[in-house]
Design a protein around this motif. Structure first.
Motif, PDB file in Angstrom:
ATOM      1  N   LYS A   1       0.829  -1.210   0.000  1.00 54.89           N
ATOM      2  CA  LYS A   1       0.000   0.000   0.000  1.00 54.89           C
ATOM      3  C   LYS A   1       0.868   1.267   0.000  1.00 54.89           C
ATOM      4  O   LYS A   1       0.560   2.251  -0.684  1.00 54.89           O
ATOM      5  N   ILE A   2       1.948   1.249   0.770  1.00 57.01           N
ATOM      6  CA  ILE A   2       2.865   2.391   0.790  1.00 57.01           C
ATOM      7  C   ILE A   2       3.485   2.587  -0.596  1.00 57.01           C
ATOM      8  O   ILE A   2       3.529   3.694  -1.136  1.00 57.01           O
ATOM      9  N   THR A   3       3.960   1.484  -1.171  1.00 59.23           N
ATOM     10  CA  THR A   3       4.605   1.547  -2.482  1.00 59.23           C
ATOM     11  C   THR A   3       3.640   2.039  -3.560  1.00 59.23           C
ATOM     12  O   THR A   3       4.000   2.871  -4.400  1.00 59.23           O
ATOM     13  N   ALA A   4       2.413   1.535  -3.533  1.00 60.74           N
ATOM     14  CA  ALA A   4       1.417   1.957  -4.524  1.00 60.74           C
ATOM     15  C   ALA A   4       1.127   3.454  -4.397  1.00 60.74           C
ATOM     16  O   ALA A   4       0.994   4.166  -5.405  1.00 60.74           O
ATOM     17  N   PHE A   5       1.041   3.941  -3.163  1.00 57.17           N
ATOM     18  CA  PHE A   5       0.778   5.372  -2.950  1.00 57.17           C
ATOM     19  C   PHE A   5       1.925   6.216  -3.496  1.00 57.17           C
ATOM     20  O   PHE A   5       1.699   7.224  -4.174  1.00 57.17           O
ATOM     21  N   LEU A   6       3.156   5.807  -3.215  1.00 55.88           N
ATOM     22  CA  LEU A   6       4.315   6.562  -3.691  1.00 55.88           C
ATOM     23  C   LEU A   6       4.380   6.572  -5.215  1.00 55.88           C
ATOM     24  O   LEU A   6       4.657   7.606  -5.834  1.00 55.88           O
ATOM     25  N   LYS A   7       4.121   5.421  -5.835  1.00 54.41           N
ATOM     26  CA  LYS A   7       4.161   5.348  -7.298  1.00 54.41           C
ATOM     27  C   LYS A   7       3.081   6.224  -7.930  1.00 54.41           C
ATOM     28  O   LYS A   7       3.297   6.826  -8.982  1.00 54.41           O
ATOM     29  N   ALA A   8       1.933   6.309  -7.274  1.00 51.78           N
ATOM     30  CA  ALA A   8       0.820   7.091  -7.832  1.00 51.78           C
ATOM     31  C   ALA A   8       1.000   8.590  -7.615  1.00 51.78           C
ATOM     32  O   ALA A   8       0.370   9.401  -8.302  1.00 51.78           O
ATOM     33  N   THR A   9       1.848   8.970  -6.677  1.00 53.30           N
ATOM     34  CA  THR A   9       2.028  10.396  -6.370  1.00 53.30           C
ATOM     35  C   THR A   9       3.454  10.841  -6.713  1.00 53.30           C
ATOM     36  O   THR A   9       3.690  11.452  -7.736  1.00 53.30           O
ATOM     37  N   ASP A  10       4.411  10.498  -5.846  1.00 50.31           N
ATOM     38  CA  ASP A  10       5.808  10.863  -6.082  1.00 50.31           C
ATOM     39  C   ASP A  10       6.699   9.823  -5.404  1.00 50.31           C
ATOM     40  O   ASP A  10       6.759   9.778  -4.176  1.00 50.31           O
TER      41      ASP A  10
ATOM     42  N   VAL B   1      12.100  -2.770   0.374  1.00 51.75           N
ATOM     43  CA  VAL B   1      13.226  -2.964  -0.544  1.00 51.75           C
ATOM     44  C   VAL B   1      12.830  -3.902  -1.677  1.00 51.75           C
ATOM     45  O   VAL B   1      13.074  -3.637  -2.864  1.00 51.75           O
ATOM     46  N   ASN B   2      12.185  -5.017  -1.333  1.00 51.44           N
ATOM     47  CA  ASN B   2      11.815  -6.013  -2.347  1.00 51.44           C
ATOM     48  C   ASN B   2      10.727  -5.514  -3.287  1.00 51.44           C
ATOM     49  O   ASN B   2      10.628  -5.957  -4.431  1.00 51.44           O
ATOM     50  N   LEU B   3       9.919  -4.570  -2.832  1.00 48.44           N
ATOM     51  CA  LEU B   3       8.850  -4.027  -3.679  1.00 48.44           C
ATOM     52  C   LEU B   3       9.328  -2.867  -4.549  1.00 48.44           C
ATOM     53  O   LEU B   3       8.607  -2.408  -5.431  1.00 48.44           O
ATOM     54  N   ASN B   4      10.537  -2.372  -4.281  1.00 44.08           N
ATOM     55  CA  ASN B   4      11.061  -1.225  -5.036  1.00 44.08           C
ATOM     56  C   ASN B   4      12.447  -1.523  -5.599  1.00 44.08           C
ATOM     57  O   ASN B   4      13.399  -0.744  -5.355  1.00 44.08           O
ATOM     58  N   PRO B   5      12.608  -2.618  -6.373  1.00 41.50           N
ATOM     59  CA  PRO B   5      13.946  -2.988  -6.855  1.00 41.50           C
ATOM     60  C   PRO B   5      14.590  -1.937  -7.749  1.00 41.50           C
ATOM     61  O   PRO B   5      15.797  -1.715  -7.689  1.00 41.50           O
ATOM     62  N   GLN B   6      13.771  -1.251  -8.565  1.00 40.64           N
ATOM     63  CA  GLN B   6      14.323  -0.236  -9.467  1.00 40.64           C
ATOM     64  C   GLN B   6      14.898   0.938  -8.685  1.00 40.64           C
ATOM     65  O   GLN B   6      16.001   1.414  -8.958  1.00 40.64           O
ATOM     66  N   ARG B   7      14.161   1.402  -7.675  1.00 38.44           N
ATOM     67  CA  ARG B   7      14.632   2.528  -6.865  1.00 38.44           C
ATOM     68  C   ARG B   7      15.854   2.136  -6.038  1.00 38.44           C
ATOM     69  O   ARG B   7      16.788   2.923  -5.886  1.00 38.44           O
ATOM     70  N   VAL B   8      15.836   0.926  -5.500  1.00 39.27           N
ATOM     71  CA  VAL B   8      16.959   0.464  -4.685  1.00 39.27           C
ATOM     72  C   VAL B   8      18.204   0.276  -5.553  1.00 39.27           C
ATOM     73  O   VAL B   8      19.331   0.487  -5.095  1.00 39.27           O
ATOM     74  N   ALA B   9      18.005  -0.094  -6.833  1.00 36.83           N
ATOM     75  CA  ALA B   9      19.139  -0.225  -7.750  1.00 36.83           C
ATOM     76  C   ALA B   9      19.776   1.153  -8.001  1.00 36.83           C
ATOM     77  O   ALA B   9      20.989   1.268  -8.173  1.00 36.83           O
TER      78      ALA B   9
ATOM     79  N   THR C   1       0.343  13.592   3.850  1.00 36.30           N
ATOM     80  CA  THR C   1      -0.622  12.502   3.982  1.00 36.30           C
ATOM     81  C   THR C   1      -0.245  11.619   5.163  1.00 36.30           C
ATOM     82  O   THR C   1       0.930  11.316   5.373  1.00 36.30           O
ATOM     83  N   ILE C   2      -1.241  11.235   5.937  1.00 39.45           N
ATOM     84  CA  ILE C   2      -1.060  10.258   7.013  1.00 39.45           C
ATOM     85  C   ILE C   2      -1.724   8.971   6.559  1.00 39.45           C
ATOM     86  O   ILE C   2      -2.928   8.969   6.260  1.00 39.45           O
ATOM     87  N   MET C   3      -0.953   7.907   6.461  1.00 37.95           N
ATOM     88  CA  MET C   3      -1.503   6.602   6.098  1.00 37.95           C
ATOM     89  C   MET C   3      -1.559   5.763   7.370  1.00 37.95           C
ATOM     90  O   MET C   3      -0.528   5.454   7.969  1.00 37.95           O
ATOM     91  N   ASP C   4      -2.757   5.417   7.790  1.00 40.41           N
ATOM     92  CA  ASP C   4      -2.960   4.802   9.106  1.00 40.41           C
ATOM     93  C   ASP C   4      -3.455   3.365   8.964  1.00 40.41           C
ATOM     94  O   ASP C   4      -4.513   3.115   8.394  1.00 40.41           O
ATOM     95  N   PHE C   5      -2.681   2.421   9.521  1.00 42.38           N
ATOM     96  CA  PHE C   5      -3.049   1.009   9.475  1.00 42.38           C
ATOM     97  C   PHE C   5      -3.479   0.461  10.841  1.00 42.38           C
ATOM     98  O   PHE C   5      -3.877  -0.695  10.928  1.00 42.38           O
ATOM     99  N   LYS C   6      -3.356   1.270  11.898  1.00 38.39           N
ATOM    100  CA  LYS C   6      -3.660   0.760  13.237  1.00 38.39           C
ATOM    101  C   LYS C   6      -4.578   1.675  14.034  1.00 38.39           C
ATOM    102  O   LYS C   6      -4.505   1.753  15.254  1.00 38.39           O
TER     103      LYS C   6
END
Length: 792
Positions: A408-417, A440-448, A532-537
């Motif tokens: 969910k964090i990764t999807a939000f970042l990709k959709a915004t910045d 890290v595993n969800l963002n291999p391109q950025r981590v590269a 943005t505050i993303m709240d899971f708890k």
């Protein structure tokens, strides 16, 4: 001279300013006109933002620079003398000034908030405006300043020649504090929301007291090394050679301003108590940053240093005064001399508003019970009971849940910045590390691109902590995402942090406020206006608690037991903010806990149970400070309803408005975002809708017409047959411009300088074709009537 024909500005120039000057005020030094003292609230909808109107006083009068004592609100002479009074009283209350004037150029209405006069409101002629000496005498009477105290409060601010001056609320805080010290008050509390410039405010207070020699030796205490260094190198830099930072070594008593960590001057062993190398009366002023922490606890090591220098004046600074049964900021420091809250900061446009994305998972809400005899990933037999939200990442780790949060964090970042600075708050170091791996595993391109795209920044990791400065540096791209638990809760001036993720159990209101404060700074240079505050708890449920932005209530019970904050827990000051009453809180760094010598609680790890999203919604910061869940359409409808009682009321106002742009701008200032609205309605690309039709359609359920359709209707009615020559050509071109770009542009006479008008003739020639400017303006209004006349 007919005063009724003069504008408000003319009234100021010809009547009010001369009257003030005649009363003895120095126009250059003591009088400022048209002072905007707020920035205008930032309104967020979707991916866009706008700013509301700033608050602007017509005149502010000063005893000396940065010491305001009066405001004047001017109106044109069509208004009564006192018609600006209520507006001026609102300004005076915010600016903390006692004397309020309203004028229309014929006289003044004087309102005395100080209670030092014979009556509250008095009518004055233009020749009776009070002198600077008279108002200063009454100001001092209002503030209880007598004799030497009057001279003490006149100590000047630091001026670096750049023109920078304190914001109005900083000025209030500085003046209130200096006045309290001048009156002999020795325990002072200032409450200012995170991001509002507490350190700069503290500097100006210390500077004024130091320069006037009221306070000769000063100790500034903070609880983070980075905060001390930032303070020394930035806001406190003007102290120059008179300032030093205390380290754990032999002290030098030749300096006048000392900066120190609490940790550097206190300790369990006597030899570590370096502060005892100073005599108890060495300092005459001690300023305590983030004083809601140890200094608020009666039996903490932090309080010990304050007791040692008890003869000095103590000034406490905090965003979150701590009031529990065990700890009280107010009991020690007294009621705040000034408070400036997060809500006020957002309303004024100095702090960033937020939108909240709440995401709920099935296992959190519905719970999960293990099958009988089930073992976890590590072979531990799982206790048979129902596990729900309160257990997640504490008693139970569901790897699928961690993965889903990261997705969910990764999807939000990709959709915004993908490069927006992001802090992910986790329950402990183990949780922060698992989250780092998943991201890290969800963002291999950025981590590269950089291995530092995602970093765990926690108290136990030296490499992670070393990246903290880069994270908060707007110019450093990496790290982008920081996973943490307690270390980044406070003292992290992350100006460009646009995403705060809460996957942490937060019950402490103090901790919640501090965490939210990580995102509240604005940095216009880098496009940071909101976050943005993303709240899971469900942490954001605390927004609904009246204590979130209300006045602190004292519930301190002296002798109620040992402080919940162990005095030696200072390696990671963020741990001081944990909720001691929660038996499930293991604290940063703990993998498992049992408390003392009792049995350790096992944290089960589950790798074969699916987790899914059951609810996701977006909430916005509303004008009243409450979170609201509504679409752009709903928000527009509510804004329009506040302005217009019915469709007929709106049509009358639109028809009678000299410029339609005024109505459009008025709604824009309240947060109606026309482009985003047109896009949501769905006709923007193929056939743009005019703001008029957007309002009729969304607020009053009328079928909309596009600008092109409205223009075609005007042409079919043979509207232009009444005009000839250049005048007809101009109106036909204006109608085409309306169809292309909207009504605001055709109301601006400068459009005549552009093509195709410039090909017809010069602006002067075109206006002459209508018989002069009044006739041209009337023709444009007639054209607008033709465009919108069929709306009923």
């Amino acid at each position: 001279m007919d005063m009724k024909s003069l504008s408000e500005r003319d009234i100021c120039t010809k009547f009010i300013t001369p009257a003030v000057q005649q009363a003895g005020w120095d126009i250059q030094r003591q009088v400022r006109e048209e002072v905007s003292f707020t920035k205008g609230r930032i309104i967020v909808r979707g991916k866009l933002h706008s700013r509301g109107e700033s608050r602007r006083a017509d005149y502010i009068l000063y005893h000396q620079p940065n010491l305001p004592i009066a405001v004047i609100e001017a109106k044109d002479n069509k208004h009564s003398v006192g018609s600006g009074m209520q507006q001026a009283l609102g300004y005076a209350e915010a600016l903390d000034v006692p004397f309020v004037f309203s004028s229309n150029g014929s006289g003044f209405l004087f309102h005395d908030r100080s209670g030092t006069g014979s009556q509250v409101e008095t009518a004055l002629s233009m020749e009776q405006f009070p002198s600077p000496g008279e108002l200063w005498r009454r100001y001092c009477q209002w503030k209880g300043l007598e004799g030497e105290a009057q001279q003490r409060v006149e100590a000047p601010y630091y001026d670096d020649g750049s023109g920078r001056s304190p914001r109005y609320y900083q000025m209030n805080a500085i003046n209130r504090t200096v006045e309290a010290v001048a009156r002999g008050q020795d325990r002072i509390l200032l409450v200012m929301a995170t991001g509002t410039g507490k350190t700069y405010t503290a500097f100006q207070i210390i500077w004024r007291l130091w320069k006037s020699r009221q306070k000769k030796r000063i100790l500034f205490l903070a609880d983070r090394n980075i905060l001390v260094d930032q303070t020394k190198n930035n806001d406190f830099k003007p102290f120059g050679q008179a300032m030093t930072k205390i380290a754990k070594r032999q002290i030098d008593t030749s300096y006048e301003v000392y900066l120190s960590l609490y940790q550097a001057v206190t300790g369990a062993e006597e030899e570590k108590n370096i502060y005892k190398q100073f005599s108890p009366d060495f300092f005459d002023l001690v300023v305590i940053d983030e004083c809601h922490r140890g200094s608020a606890a009666e039996d903490s090591a932090w309080r010990e240093i304050l007791e040692y220098f008890s003869g000095a004046t103590h000034i406490g600074l905090t965003a979150t005064p701590k009031e529990t049964k065990e700890v009280s900021s107010i009991t020690y420091f007294g009621e705040p001399v000034y408070s400036y809250t997060l809500k006020q900061g957002i309303e004024d446009g100095f702090l960033a508003p937020y939108k909240v994305v709440r995401i709920d998972f099935d296992r959190d809400l519905q719970g999960w019970r293990p099958p009988k005899g089930m073992k976890d990933k590590n072979g531990e037999l799982i206790e048979d009971r129902i596990y729900d939200l309160k257990d997640m990442d504490r008693a139970l780790v569901m790897e699928a849940r961690t993965q889903l949060v990261a997705e969910k964090i990764t999807a939000f970042l990709k959709a915004t910045d993908p490069y927006q600075k992001t802090i992910v708050f986790c329950d402990d170091i183990n949780h922060a590390e698992r989250m780092r791996q998943a991201l890290v595993n969800l963002n291999p391109q950025r981590v590269a691109e950089s291995r530092k795209y995602v970093m765990r920044i926690t108290g136990d990791d030296q490499e992670g902590k070393a990246e903290l400065d880069n994270f908060i540096n707007p110019e450093a791209r990496y790290p982008v995402i920081a996973t943490t638990s307690k270390l980044m809760t406070t003292g992290v001036d992350a100006q460009t942090c646009k995403l705060v993720v809460l996957d942490q159990h937060i019950k402490s209101m103090t901790e919640f406020k501090q965490i939210i404060g990580r995102g509240t700074r604005i940095n216009e240079e880098y496009g940071k206006y909101w976050f943005t505050i993303m709240d899971f708890k469900k942490a954001t449920e605390l927004f609904a608690d009246p204590a979130f932005d209300g006045e602190p209530v004292i519930i301190f019970e002296p002798g109620s037991g040992e402080s919940p904050v162990p005095p030696d827990e200072i390696d990671d000051p963020g741990a001081l903010l944990g909720d001691p009453a929660d038996p499930l809180d293991p604290g940063e760094g703990s993998e498992e806990t049992g408390g003392g010598d009792g049995p350790k609680r096992i944290k089960y790890v589950i790798d074969n149970v699916a987790v899914s999203v059951v609810a996701e919604r977006v909430q916005y910061y509303g004008p009243d400070g409450k979170l609201i869940t509504e679409s752009l359409r709903d928000y527009t409808r509510s804004c329009v309803a506040k302005q217009f009682t019915s469709l007929d009321d709106f049509l009358k106002r639109w028809s009678s408005a000299e410029q339609k742009k005024a109505i459009i701008d008025e709604l824009s200032a309240q947060g109606v975002m026309w482009e985003a609205l047109a896009e949501e309605v769905g006709k923007k690309q193929t056939a743009p809708l005019d703001p008029f039709d957007l309002i009729c359609h969304i607020a009053f359920d009328q079928p909309p017409l596009t600008r092109k359709e409205r223009a075609e209707q005007v042409k079919k009615r043979d509207y232009f047959s009444n005009y000839a020559g250049a005048a007809r050509q101009v109106l036909e071109a204006l109608l085409d411009k309306y169809a292309d770009t909207g009504v605001e542009h055709i109301e601006d006479i400068k459009i005549l300088q552009l093509d195709p008008f410039s090909q017809i003739g010069s602006p002067i020639e075109l206006i002459k074709a209508f018989g002069g400017r009044p006739s041209f303006t009337a023709a444009v209004r007639d054209l607008e009537q033709a465009i919108y006349g069929q709306a009923r």
